[in-house]
Motif scaffolding. Structure first.
Motif, PDB file in Angstrom:
ATOM      1  N   THR A  25      40.575  40.345  29.294  1.00 22.99           N
ATOM      2  CA  THR A  25      39.892  39.359  30.124  1.00 22.99           C
ATOM      3  C   THR A  25      39.356  38.225  29.269  1.00 22.99           C
ATOM      4  O   THR A  25      38.667  37.340  29.771  1.00 22.99           O
ATOM      5  CB  THR A  25      38.706  40.002  30.862  1.00 22.99           C
ATOM      6  OG1 THR A  25      37.844  40.607  29.900  1.00 22.99           O
ATOM      7  CG2 THR A  25      39.176  41.043  31.855  1.00 22.99           C
ATOM      8  N   ARG A  53      40.184  32.556  36.189  1.00 18.00           N
ATOM      9  CA  ARG A  53      39.983  33.604  35.181  1.00 18.00           C
ATOM     10  C   ARG A  53      38.618  33.452  34.530  1.00 18.00           C
ATOM     11  O   ARG A  53      38.141  34.352  33.861  1.00 18.00           O
ATOM     12  CB  ARG A  53      41.053  33.494  34.083  1.00 18.00           C
ATOM     13  CG  ARG A  53      42.281  34.338  34.279  1.00 18.00           C
ATOM     14  CD  ARG A  53      43.177  34.262  33.069  1.00 18.00           C
ATOM     15  NE  ARG A  53      42.764  35.156  32.023  1.00 18.00           N
ATOM     16  CZ  ARG A  53      42.806  34.882  30.725  1.00 18.00           C
ATOM     17  NH1 ARG A  53      43.205  33.714  30.310  1.00 18.00           N
ATOM     18  NH2 ARG A  53      42.442  35.773  29.835  1.00 18.00           N
ATOM     19  N   GLN A 102      39.598  43.116  38.400  1.00 14.09           N
ATOM     20  CA  GLN A 102      39.551  41.672  38.495  1.00 14.09           C
ATOM     21  C   GLN A 102      40.815  41.152  39.174  1.00 14.09           C
ATOM     22  O   GLN A 102      41.842  41.825  39.222  1.00 14.09           O
ATOM     23  CB  GLN A 102      39.409  41.047  37.103  1.00 14.09           C
ATOM     24  CG  GLN A 102      38.188  41.518  36.331  1.00 14.09           C
ATOM     25  CD  GLN A 102      36.894  41.151  37.027  1.00 14.09           C
ATOM     26  OE1 GLN A 102      36.662  39.981  37.327  1.00 14.09           O
ATOM     27  NE2 GLN A 102      36.047  42.133  37.287  1.00 14.09           N
ATOM     28  N   ILE A 137      44.216  39.232  39.744  1.00 13.47           N
ATOM     29  CA  ILE A 137      45.357  38.837  38.926  1.00 13.47           C
ATOM     30  C   ILE A 137      45.830  37.464  39.391  1.00 13.47           C
ATOM     31  O   ILE A 137      46.151  37.270  40.564  1.00 13.47           O
ATOM     32  CB  ILE A 137      46.509  39.847  39.060  1.00 13.47           C
ATOM     33  CG1 ILE A 137      46.036  41.243  38.648  1.00 13.47           C
ATOM     34  CG2 ILE A 137      47.705  39.422  38.222  1.00 13.47           C
ATOM     35  CD1 ILE A 137      47.060  42.328  38.922  1.00 13.47           C
ATOM     36  N   CYS A 151      47.060  37.365  32.721  1.00  9.35           N
ATOM     37  CA  CYS A 151      45.982  38.182  33.282  1.00  9.35           C
ATOM     38  C   CYS A 151      46.499  39.577  33.613  1.00  9.35           C
ATOM     39  O   CYS A 151      45.876  40.308  34.383  1.00  9.35           O
ATOM     40  CB  CYS A 151      45.412  37.547  34.543  1.00  9.35           C
ATOM     41  SG  CYS A 151      44.802  35.878  34.333  1.00  9.35           S
ATOM     42  N   TYR A 202      45.728  44.591  27.227  1.00  8.15           N
ATOM     43  CA  TYR A 202      45.198  43.812  28.347  1.00  8.15           C
ATOM     44  C   TYR A 202      43.989  43.049  27.819  1.00  8.15           C
ATOM     45  O   TYR A 202      43.373  43.460  26.841  1.00  8.15           O
ATOM     46  CB  TYR A 202      44.748  44.718  29.502  1.00  8.15           C
ATOM     47  CG  TYR A 202      45.718  45.808  29.871  1.00  8.15           C
ATOM     48  CD1 TYR A 202      46.928  45.520  30.512  1.00  8.15           C
ATOM     49  CD2 TYR A 202      45.436  47.140  29.587  1.00  8.15           C
ATOM     50  CE1 TYR A 202      47.817  46.528  30.855  1.00  8.15           C
ATOM     51  CE2 TYR A 202      46.322  48.158  29.928  1.00  8.15           C
ATOM     52  CZ  TYR A 202      47.520  47.843  30.557  1.00  8.15           C
ATOM     53  OH  TYR A 202      48.398  48.841  30.881  1.00  8.15           O
ATOM     54  N   TYR A 227      44.626  43.163  34.942  1.00  9.47           N
ATOM     55  CA  TYR A 227      43.271  42.948  35.461  1.00  9.47           C
ATOM     56  C   TYR A 227      42.870  44.009  36.478  1.00  9.47           C
ATOM     57  O   TYR A 227      41.692  44.324  36.624  1.00  9.47           O
ATOM     58  CB  TYR A 227      43.167  41.564  36.091  1.00  9.47           C
ATOM     59  CG  TYR A 227      42.670  40.489  35.152  1.00  9.47           C
ATOM     60  CD1 TYR A 227      42.994  40.513  33.800  1.00  9.47           C
ATOM     61  CD2 TYR A 227      41.874  39.452  35.613  1.00  9.47           C
ATOM     62  CE1 TYR A 227      42.538  39.533  32.950  1.00  9.47           C
ATOM     63  CE2 TYR A 227      41.417  38.464  34.766  1.00  9.47           C
ATOM     64  CZ  TYR A 227      41.748  38.502  33.440  1.00  9.47           C
ATOM     65  OH  TYR A 227      41.293  37.535  32.589  1.00  9.47           O
ATOM     66  N   HIS A 249      41.056  46.868  34.834  1.00 11.18           N
ATOM     67  CA  HIS A 249      39.842  46.529  34.087  1.00 11.18           C
ATOM     68  C   HIS A 249      38.661  47.423  34.482  1.00 11.18           C
ATOM     69  O   HIS A 249      38.464  47.737  35.649  1.00 11.18           O
ATOM     70  CB  HIS A 249      39.476  45.067  34.342  1.00 11.18           C
ATOM     71  CG  HIS A 249      38.212  44.637  33.692  1.00 11.18           C
ATOM     72  ND1 HIS A 249      37.004  44.603  34.362  1.00 11.18           N
ATOM     73  CD2 HIS A 249      37.943  44.237  32.426  1.00 11.18           C
ATOM     74  CE1 HIS A 249      36.057  44.173  33.539  1.00 11.18           C
ATOM     75  NE2 HIS A 249      36.601  43.946  32.361  1.00 11.18           N
ATOM     76  N   TYR A 288      39.937  49.259  29.601  1.00  4.94           N
ATOM     77  CA  TYR A 288      40.902  49.389  30.686  1.00  4.94           C
ATOM     78  C   TYR A 288      41.404  50.827  30.706  1.00  4.94           C
ATOM     79  O   TYR A 288      41.316  51.542  29.702  1.00  4.94           O
ATOM     80  CB  TYR A 288      42.112  48.453  30.470  1.00  4.94           C
ATOM     81  CG  TYR A 288      41.725  47.013  30.276  1.00  4.94           C
ATOM     82  CD1 TYR A 288      41.774  46.110  31.323  1.00  4.94           C
ATOM     83  CD2 TYR A 288      41.284  46.560  29.028  1.00  4.94           C
ATOM     84  CE1 TYR A 288      41.400  44.792  31.155  1.00  4.94           C
ATOM     85  CE2 TYR A 288      40.900  45.247  28.848  1.00  4.94           C
ATOM     86  CZ  TYR A 288      40.959  44.363  29.909  1.00  4.94           C
ATOM     87  OH  TYR A 288      40.575  43.053  29.740  1.00  4.94           O
TER      88      TYR A 288
END
Length: 209
Positions: free
Chosen positions: A79, A146, A157, A159, A164, A77, A167, A170, A117
C-alpha cells in the motif's frame, strides 16, 4: 524465537558474503530463500523469473526444513509509495499455493512503511524502515484514490490498478519504524510487529501450522 529486521542499503547483492544474487540458507530447521528482485519500474520479467525459478529449482532444500521464508527487496504486495506489481505478485502466489514448499511468509522492504497481508494462510510483510524516511502517499495526481496520508490503515483496500494488486489481502499498514519478531511453536507461528520508537508491540499475527 528468531528476529528478522529487514533493512536495505545500496549494495550489490552478488558481493554479500561472496554469494550469488539468489541463494538459500538453512538455520537449524528453518529455510530462507533470498531472491534478487529489486526495482520493477519498468517491470523486469527476467529478474522475477530468475528468482522464482531459483526457488523451484531448489525446492528440495526447503522441503528438508520445517518452515521456509522468502526474503526479497521488492514487496509482494504494498500500500506504500512505490506499490506492487501484478506479475511479481502472481508468480509468488503460484509458489505459496503449494503446501509442499512449506513457505510461511515473505519479507520485503522497498516501500518505507510497515504493511501486512495474508493469502492461503501465508503472510507477507513489508519492513521498509531501513531506507530512511517514512513514506506518506499524498500525491493524488500520481496515485488517485490509492492515497492515504494518515498514520495507519487497516482491512481490505480498494483495487484500482495493477500496482495495487493484493489490496483485498491487506491487513494493516503503519507509517512507523518496525521490526518483525518471529516466534515458532509446535503448532503455530506468531509474528510480533514491534514499534522501534516506543519498543511496544503494535500487533501480533498468529499462523496455525
Amino acid at each position: 524465537m528468531f528476529i528478522l529486521h529487514y533493512c536495505y542499503e545500496q549494495y550489490n547483492f552478488s558481493l554479500v558474503n561472496g554469494r550469488s544474487k539468489n541463494f538459500f540458507q538453512k538455520v537449524n530447521q528453518i529455510g530462507f530463500y533470498f531472491i534478487h528482485v529489486q526495482i520493477l519500474n519498468p517491470i523486469n520479467n527476467i529478474e522475477v523469473d530468475n528468482g522464482i525459478q531459483f526457488i523451484i529449482n531448489n525446492s528440495n532444500l526447503g522441503m528438508e526444513c520445517e518452515h521456509n521464508f522468502i526474503v526479497v527487496h521488492f514487496p509482494v504486495y504494498s500500500t506504500g509509495d512505490l506499490g506492487s506489481h501484478k506479475y511479481f505478485s502472481e508468480r509468488i502466489e503460484q509458489l505459496i499455493s503449494n503446501p509442499e514448499l512449506k513457505i510461511r511468509a515473505t519479507f520485503s522492504g522497498h516501500d518505507h512503511i510497515f504493511s501486512s497481508y495474508r493469502k492461503n494462510n501465508v503472510y507477507s510483510f513489508i519492513n521498509g524502515a531501513g531506507g530512511g524516511k517514512i513514506d506518506q502517499m499524498t500525491n493524488t495526481e500520481k496515485y488517485g484514490n490509492r492515497t492515504w496520508s494518515g498514520k495507519e490503515i487497516h482491512g481490505k483496500q480498494k483495487i484500482v490498478s495493477d500496482n495495487c494488486y493484493g489490496y483485498d489481502l491487506h491487513i494493516d499498514s503503519w507509517m512507523k519504524f518496525t521490526r518483525t519478531e518471529v516466534n515458532i511453536y509446535n503448532d503455530k507461528i506468531v509474528y510480533d510487529v514491534r514499534d522501534l520508537d516506543s519498543d511496544t508491540i503494535l500487533k501480533s499475527y498468529e499462523q496455525p501450522i
